[in-house]
Design an enzyme around this catalytic site. Structure first.
Site, short mmCIF file in Angstrom:
data_model
loop_
_atom_site.label_atom_id
_atom_site.label_comp_id
_atom_site.label_asym_id
_atom_site.label_seq_id
_atom_site.Cartn_x
_atom_site.Cartn_y
_atom_site.Cartn_z
CG ASP A 10 -1.62 1.03 1.37
OD1 ASP A 10 -2.54 1.63 0.55
OD2 ASP A 10 -1.57 1.75 2.73
CG ASP A 12 -1.96 7.14 0.25
OD1 ASP A 12 -0.76 8.63 0.34
OD2 ASP A 12 -2.70 7.46 -0.78
C1 XBP Z 1 -5.58 6.06 0.62
C2 XBP Z 1 -6.58 7.16 0.53
C3 XBP Z 1 -6.09 7.73 -0.86
C4 XBP Z 1 -5.98 9.41 -0.78
C5 XBP Z 1 -6.05 10.24 -1.49
O1 XBP Z 1 -5.95 4.99 0.83
O2 XBP Z 1 -7.54 6.80 1.01
O3 XBP Z 1 -7.41 8.53 -1.02
O4 XBP Z 1 -6.09 9.64 0.81
O5 XBP Z 1 -5.42 10.02 -2.77
P1 XBP Z 1 -4.92 3.82 0.96
P2 XBP Z 1 -6.32 10.68 -4.07
O6 XBP Z 1 -3.62 4.21 1.87
O7 XBP Z 1 -5.91 2.33 2.14
O8 XBP Z 1 -4.89 3.00 -0.41
O9 XBP Z 1 -6.48 11.68 -3.86
O10 XBP Z 1 -5.90 11.18 -4.99
O11 XBP Z 1 -7.79 9.42 -4.82
MG MG Z 2 -3.16 2.90 3.46
#
Ligand code: XBP
Ligand code: MG
Length: 250
Positions: A10, A12
């Site tokens: 993953d 973020d």
């Molecule tokens: C990450 C997210 C993303 C970011 C924003 O979730 O929820 O939506 O916050 O990205 P994970 P965008 O780590 O579970 O993948 O604004 O580009 O959608």
């Molecule tokens: Mg995440």
């Protein structure tokens, strides 16, 4: 346990703490540019994280936290434009080097590369955001370290749906038993587990500590460096950092 044929990360919260100081700040800058007085505090953003995906998150905010807003007729177009502006701000923040990788991430990526264990990414974030983070932390060529990058709207349903992990597994030509997934959130664990991945390593952060990780294999605070060993939720320190040897014993 079958041999590990790939590591799937993953982005973020897992590769870097991008949510609080990256995405949240970028959203606020985009709101400001658009003349909106919306301000997503650190605390409010934690609640908004229950919905993954930036466009989906803006709509959730309007639905639940800003019902007084007089939404334009073309809501999707309005949200898409705001989100495109947010992505530009996010890329600028990454170029400023605002968000470093989490401890142990670069070490483990380099160990896997040296051992020819394929790397992949499964994230809900926009592809440009992945590129911006990798380029600005590991250098331009690091995009090529990843055999597959599954990101954003390439699948219809974002995490906690399994779609993005399923997409990545199909592209890698592997089954869920052959990979290890790295996550930071309960939604991410659900997504990976429902795609058939049974080895899931969670590194928690301020936003995700305390979420339901009952389907994860190991939950620690970070992957660790030789002078900063990972600590489990019960406070117990691991004897070593997370490396390929350690993963093979999960
Ligand atoms: C990450 C997210 C993303 C970011 C924003 O979730 O929820 O939506 O916050 O990205 P994970 P965008 O780590 O579970 O993948 O604004 O580009 O959608
Ligand atoms: Mg995440």
């Amino acid at each position: 346990m079958p041999a590990i044929k790939a590591l799937v990360f993953d982005v973020d919260g897992t590769l870097a703490d991008t949510e609080r100081d990256g995405h949240r700040v970028a959203f606020n800058r985009a709101f400001n540019d658009a003349g909106l007085d919306w301000d997503w505090s650190v605390e409010l953003y934690g609640r908004l994280l229950s919905v993954t995906g930036g466009k989906e998150r803006i709509k959730f905010y309007l639905d639940q936290f800003n019902t007084a807003f007089d939404a334009p007729e073309d809501l999707d177009g309005f949200v898409a434009a705001l989100h495109a502006s947010k992505t530009e701000h996010y890329k600028n923040l990454m170029a400023e080097g605002s968000v470093p990788l989490r401890p142990g991430v670069e070490r483990l990526l380099r160990e896997a590369l040296a051992a020819n264990v394929p790397l992949a990414i499964a994230t809900t974030t926009t592809p440009d955001n992945v590129t911006a983070l990798l380029e600005n932390t590991l250098g331009r060529e690091s995009i090529d370290w990843f055999a597959e990058i599954g990101a954003g709207d390439i699948v219809p349903a974002k995490k906690p749906a399994p779609d993005i992990y399923t997409w990545v597994l199909q592209r890698l030509g592997l089954t869920g038993e052959q990979v290890v997934a790295f996550e930071d959130s309960g939604h991410g664990v659900t997504s990976a587990a429902d795609a058939g991945i049974d080895r899931i390593l969670v590194t928690t952060n301020d936003y995700t500590r305390g979420q339901d990780f009952s389907r994860a294999t190991l939950v620690i605070d970070q992957l660790g460096e030789p002078d900063q060993l990972p600590v489990r939720a019960d406070g117990q320190s691991l004897e070593r950092c997370i490396d390929l040897d350690m993963l093979a014993r999960l």
